[in-house]
Design an enzyme around this catalytic site. Structure first.
Site, PDB file in Angstrom:
ATOM      1  N   ASP A  55      50.166  66.120 -25.151  1.00 37.70           N
ATOM      2  CA  ASP A  55      49.583  64.932 -24.512  1.00 37.70           C
ATOM      3  C   ASP A  55      48.591  64.263 -25.450  1.00 37.70           C
ATOM      4  O   ASP A  55      47.563  64.858 -25.802  1.00 37.70           O
ATOM      5  CB  ASP A  55      48.855  65.351 -23.221  1.00 37.70           C
ATOM      6  CG  ASP A  55      49.797  65.438 -22.035  1.00 37.70           C
ATOM      7  OD1 ASP A  55      50.948  64.967 -22.144  1.00 37.70           O
ATOM      8  OD2 ASP A  55      49.374  65.964 -20.986  1.00 37.70           O
ATOM      9  N   GLU A 211      61.174  68.113  -9.967  1.00 34.37           N
ATOM     10  CA  GLU A 211      61.555  68.250 -11.381  1.00 34.37           C
ATOM     11  C   GLU A 211      61.177  69.654 -11.865  1.00 34.37           C
ATOM     12  O   GLU A 211      60.917  70.553 -11.080  1.00 34.37           O
ATOM     13  CB  GLU A 211      60.839  67.183 -12.225  1.00 34.37           C
ATOM     14  CG  GLU A 211      59.315  67.238 -12.095  1.00 34.37           C
ATOM     15  CD  GLU A 211      58.611  66.079 -12.782  1.00 34.37           C
ATOM     16  OE1 GLU A 211      59.268  65.194 -13.347  1.00 34.37           O
ATOM     17  OE2 GLU A 211      57.356  66.065 -12.735  1.00 34.37           O
TER      18      GLU A 211
HETATM   19  O1  FUB Z   1      55.363  65.673 -19.426  1.00 29.89           O
HETATM   20  C1  FUB Z   1      56.161  64.647 -18.913  1.00 29.89           C
HETATM   21  C2  FUB Z   1      56.759  65.017 -17.592  1.00 29.89           C
HETATM   22  O2  FUB Z   1      55.725  65.348 -16.666  1.00 29.89           O
HETATM   23  C3  FUB Z   1      57.623  66.256 -17.593  1.00 29.89           C
HETATM   24  O3  FUB Z   1      58.908  66.035 -18.105  1.00 29.89           O
HETATM   25  C4  FUB Z   1      57.568  66.657 -16.171  1.00 29.89           C
HETATM   26  O4  FUB Z   1      58.017  67.955 -15.908  1.00 29.89           O
HETATM   27  C5  FUB Z   1      56.101  66.460 -15.869  1.00 29.89           C
HETATM   28  O5  FUB Z   1      55.350  67.565 -16.283  1.00 29.89           O
END
Ligand code: FUB
Length: 321
Positions: A55, A211
């Site tokens: 990030d 997800e």
């Molecule tokens: O980090 C980007 C997105 O946010 C991921 O692909 C998802 O799993 C969520 O953590």
């Protein structure tokens, strides 16, 4: 790297004071150099390799800013070595941006690293690519020169980011599977070369799926864990077969501190089980788009279900030997 030595003073029953030293990996794990997210872990030759997103958003107001993926390793889950960025969106010529979740796996001495990225305009939306390397820390290169999964292969969802969050698994009989998805969970068989699909894409039915699929096997049970709802908790289902049917087992982990996303990896290592995830708790600027990886113990019940994870700030206090 980020493990800390503390001097702990504990009171004995007799009232005396005992001074003892204890190594531990406080949560979140990496707070100095990188903001890390979407952990995936690979156990190989007595070492855990941790593959994470990175990030780089300047604050927690705009959106994810993610350009590459990082690798860390440890032989005891407490002391971690940073290997730095080992793969980047730029390594995939067909990709445009967004180094989202990933997972690496070993087969026949090669290491295949599956990643989610935004494709260029030739296949709008997110896609899944695969890189290959000769060691768990690379160097890695695009294995096929094109995406393995593109958004136009899965047209029954309203968003264009439904093809994300790959989780790869090789069953005991050698058959490999790729699981992935946002909104709708899916899987496909992979050929033995790990870079081609082997048959049709199947949809799965998991309650309140968002997800972050992760598949693991413990003893004779298969576990499919995933992010549910939003803000996300982690739920899981079990099966006696990698292809299901899957039985929903409920919540495994609550919303992780200060982060509406939650993304897990589950491993067994040196006789213990671990739940690896991310939160937004790093000071002073952790949050939704500046996440950090954390690790806590995972425990299985005698009937094969999982105990709910207890998230701690202490992290792993007993080194795996
Ligand atoms: O980090 C980007 C997105 O946010 C991921 O692909 C998802 O799993 C969520 O953590």
């Amino acid at each position: 790297m980020d493990s800390k030595m503390t001097t702990k003073i504990s009171t004995l029953a007799a009232g005396a004071l005992l001074l003892s030293s204890q190594a531990f990996a406080a949560n979140p794990l990496f707070t100095d150099q990188y903001r890390t997210a979407d952990p995936a872990a690979l156990v190989h030759n007595g070492t855990v390799y941790l593959y994470t997103g990175h990030d780089e958003a300047k604050d927690n107001k705009t959106f994810f800013h993610m350009n590459d993926w990082l690798v860390f390793s440890s032989t005891d889950m407490v002391h971690w070595q940073s290997h730095g960025p080992k793969l980047s969106v730029k390594d995939f010529k067909w990709a445009r941006s967004d180094a989202w979740a990933s997972q690496a796996i070993e087969r026949n001495g090669k290491f295949y690293w599956y990643v989610a990225v935004r494709h260029d305009d030739s296949h709008p939306g997110f896609a899944i690519g695969v890189a290959v390397g000769d060691s768990p820390i690379g160097p890695f290169k695009d294995a096929i020169g094109h995406a393995l999964i593109t958004n136009d292969m899965t047209t029954d969802t309203p968003n264009d980011w439904d093809d994300i969050d790959p989780s790869v698994f090789i069953d005991d009989d050698g058959q490999a599977y790729l699981f992935w998805g946002n909104t709708k969970p899916r899987y496909v068989k992979l050929k033995a070369n790990m870079v081609e699909m082997d048959g049709p894409i199947h949809a799965l039915d998991l309650p309140h799926f968002t997800e972050a699929l992760w598949i693991n096997k413990h003893k004779d049970t298969y576990y499919l864990s995933y992010a549910t709802g939003f803000p996300e908790k982690i739920a899981y289902a079990t099966s006696k077969s990698v292809t299901g049917p899957w039985h929903y087992q409920g919540i495994l982990n609550e919303v992780a501190g200060n982060s509406p996303t939650n993304h897990q990896a589950i491993i067994d290592f040196k006789g213990k089980s671990y739940f690896i995830y991310h939160n937004g708790a790093a000071q002073p600027d952790g949050g939704e788009f500046r996440r950090s990886v954390a690790i806590d113990r995972l425990y299985y019940n005698p009937d094969g279900t999982m105990k709910r994870v207890v998230m701690t700030s202490e992290g792993i206090t007993t080194p795996a030997k």
